[in-house]
Design a protein around this motif. Structure first.
Motif, PDB file in Angstrom:
ATOM      1  N   LEU A   1      45.223  41.676  36.476  1.00  0.00           N
ATOM      2  CA  LEU A   1      44.556  40.470  36.982  1.00  0.00           C
ATOM      3  C   LEU A   1      45.568  39.450  37.486  1.00  0.00           C
ATOM      4  CD1 LEU A   1      41.711  39.941  34.352  1.00  0.00           C
ATOM      5  CD2 LEU A   1      41.445  40.550  36.762  1.00  0.00           C
ATOM      6  N   ALA A   2      46.721  39.353  36.812  1.00  0.00           N
ATOM      7  CA  ALA A   2      47.749  38.397  37.231  1.00  0.00           C
ATOM      8  C   ALA A   2      48.281  38.755  38.618  1.00  0.00           C
ATOM      9  CB  ALA A   2      48.882  38.368  36.214  1.00  0.00           C
ATOM     10  N   VAL A   3      48.597  40.039  38.829  1.00  0.00           N
ATOM     11  CA  VAL A   3      49.136  40.474  40.114  1.00  0.00           C
ATOM     12  C   VAL A   3      48.097  40.327  41.216  1.00  0.00           C
ATOM     13  CG1 VAL A   3      49.952  42.478  41.413  1.00  0.00           C
ATOM     14  CG2 VAL A   3      50.835  42.041  39.116  1.00  0.00           C
ATOM     15  N   GLN A   4      46.901  40.852  40.977  1.00  0.00           N
ATOM     16  CA  GLN A   4      45.878  40.825  42.014  1.00  0.00           C
ATOM     17  C   GLN A   4      45.398  39.404  42.294  1.00  0.00           C
ATOM     18  OE1 GLN A   4      42.765  43.616  41.042  1.00  0.00           O
ATOM     19  NE2 GLN A   4      44.117  45.383  41.194  1.00  0.00           N
ATOM     20  N   GLY A   5      45.262  38.598  41.240  1.00  0.00           N
ATOM     21  CA  GLY A   5      44.835  37.211  41.441  1.00  0.00           C
ATOM     22  C   GLY A   5      45.865  36.407  42.218  1.00  0.00           C
ATOM     23  N   THR A   6      47.140  36.602  41.896  1.00  0.00           N
ATOM     24  CA  THR A   6      48.203  35.897  42.607  1.00  0.00           C
ATOM     25  C   THR A   6      48.228  36.276  44.078  1.00  0.00           C
ATOM     26  OG1 THR A   6      49.576  35.766  40.615  1.00  0.00           O
ATOM     27  CG2 THR A   6      50.692  35.490  42.728  1.00  0.00           C
ATOM     28  N   LEU A   7      48.121  37.567  44.358  1.00  0.00           N
ATOM     29  CA  LEU A   7      48.126  38.021  45.748  1.00  0.00           C
ATOM     30  C   LEU A   7      46.887  37.538  46.488  1.00  0.00           C
ATOM     31  CD1 LEU A   7      49.436  41.679  45.303  1.00  0.00           C
ATOM     32  CD2 LEU A   7      50.632  39.770  46.391  1.00  0.00           C
ATOM     33  N   TYR A   8      45.768  37.494  45.801  1.00  0.00           N
ATOM     34  CA  TYR A   8      44.536  37.016  46.426  1.00  0.00           C
ATOM     35  C   TYR A   8      44.689  35.577  46.913  1.00  0.00           C
ATOM     36  CZ  TYR A   8      39.690  35.393  46.756  1.00  0.00           C
ATOM     37  OH  TYR A   8      38.522  34.826  47.180  1.00  0.00           O
ATOM     38  N   TYR A   9      45.208  34.725  46.036  1.00  0.00           N
ATOM     39  CA  TYR A   9      45.326  33.312  46.390  1.00  0.00           C
ATOM     40  C   TYR A   9      46.521  33.026  47.301  1.00  0.00           C
ATOM     41  CZ  TYR A   9      41.683  32.196  43.009  1.00  0.00           C
ATOM     42  OH  TYR A   9      40.489  32.108  42.341  1.00  0.00           O
TER      43      TYR A   9
END
Length: 236
Positions: A167-175
């Motif tokens: 979630l940290a990786v995907q959330g960071t890339l999303y934003y």
């Protein structure tokens, strides 16, 4: 942010199902299906590698990135986190002694790359951030949902810890995608895909037990491949 949440939920549910089944899961499935997932990882890696535009900076990124990983002992750090996560979980849940600590840590590292920093997850997160389309992450969620129980049946609920970095990786890339993608070119993205494909190929070989590549130490290559690709295209 729908895709990362769905992917995290699929990984967590799959982990709980696998941990609940444990030894009840057919031994042949537990032993043979990881090889299938390893082959799938290698196939995905090859599909990503063939997108390469500038091979030289991709190879340079893999070499330099791996060297950086070796210098900072990134994989050793990941293994320490793996061991810590197992210790924490074992204080709450019944210990799973079906695997040695070394084997557990080794597989945990490979799964960290597979679940958290795979090309599908990275591109899916960036695509949803820019277009609002979570389709790629839905596809990854399906794969993770069926992959997680296989490993959780022997490694226990510790696999669920991977939801946090995922979630940290995907959330960071999303934003961050709105800041990253406007600075990239199609060739840079293609070379990024190829670099990720090499790591996915190494991950598949590791999961299959063919060769224990230090995939954890290769992760920094993903951070430097696009700048190197741009520099190469501009000046060489």
């Amino acid at each position: 942010m729908i895709g990362p949440l769905v992917n995290g939920g699929a990984l967590l549910v799959g982990t709980l199902a696998g941990a609940a089944l444990g030894s009840k899961l057919n031994a042949n499935i537990r032993e043979r299906m990881p090889m299938v997932f390893g082959c799938a990882s290698m196939g995905l890696g090859v599909a990503m590698i063939v997108k390469v535009k500038l091979l030289a900076p991709v190879i340079l990124a893999v070499v330099l990135g791996s060297l950086i990983g070796e210098i900072i002992c990134l994989e050793s750090g990941i293994q320490k986190v793996a061991g810590l996560s197992r210790s924490i979980v074992e204080k709450v849940f019944k210990p799973n002694n079906s695997m040695s600590p070394g084997e557990f840590s080794d597989r945990f590292v490979a799964l960290l790359v597979l679940f958290c920093v795979s090309g599908t997850g990275i591109y899916g997160s960036m695509t949803e951030g820019m277009t609002g389309d979570p389709t790629l992450l839905y596809v990854k969620s399906i794969l993770d949902f069926f992959t997680a129980p296989i490993f959780a049946s022997s490694m226990g609920i510790s696999i669920g810890v991977l939801v946090i970095p995922q979630l940290a990786v995907q959330g960071t890339l999303y934003y961050a995608s709105t800041l990253i993608l406007p600075l990239t070119t199609p060739d840079m993205l293609a070379d990024f895909s190829a670099c990720g494909g090499i790591i996915m190929l190494a991950t598949g070989l590791r999961i299959c037990g063919i060769k224990q590549f230090p995939v954890g130490n290769m992760i920094p290559a993903l951070l430097i491949v696009m700048p190197l690709s741009w520099l190469w295209s501009m000046y060489l």
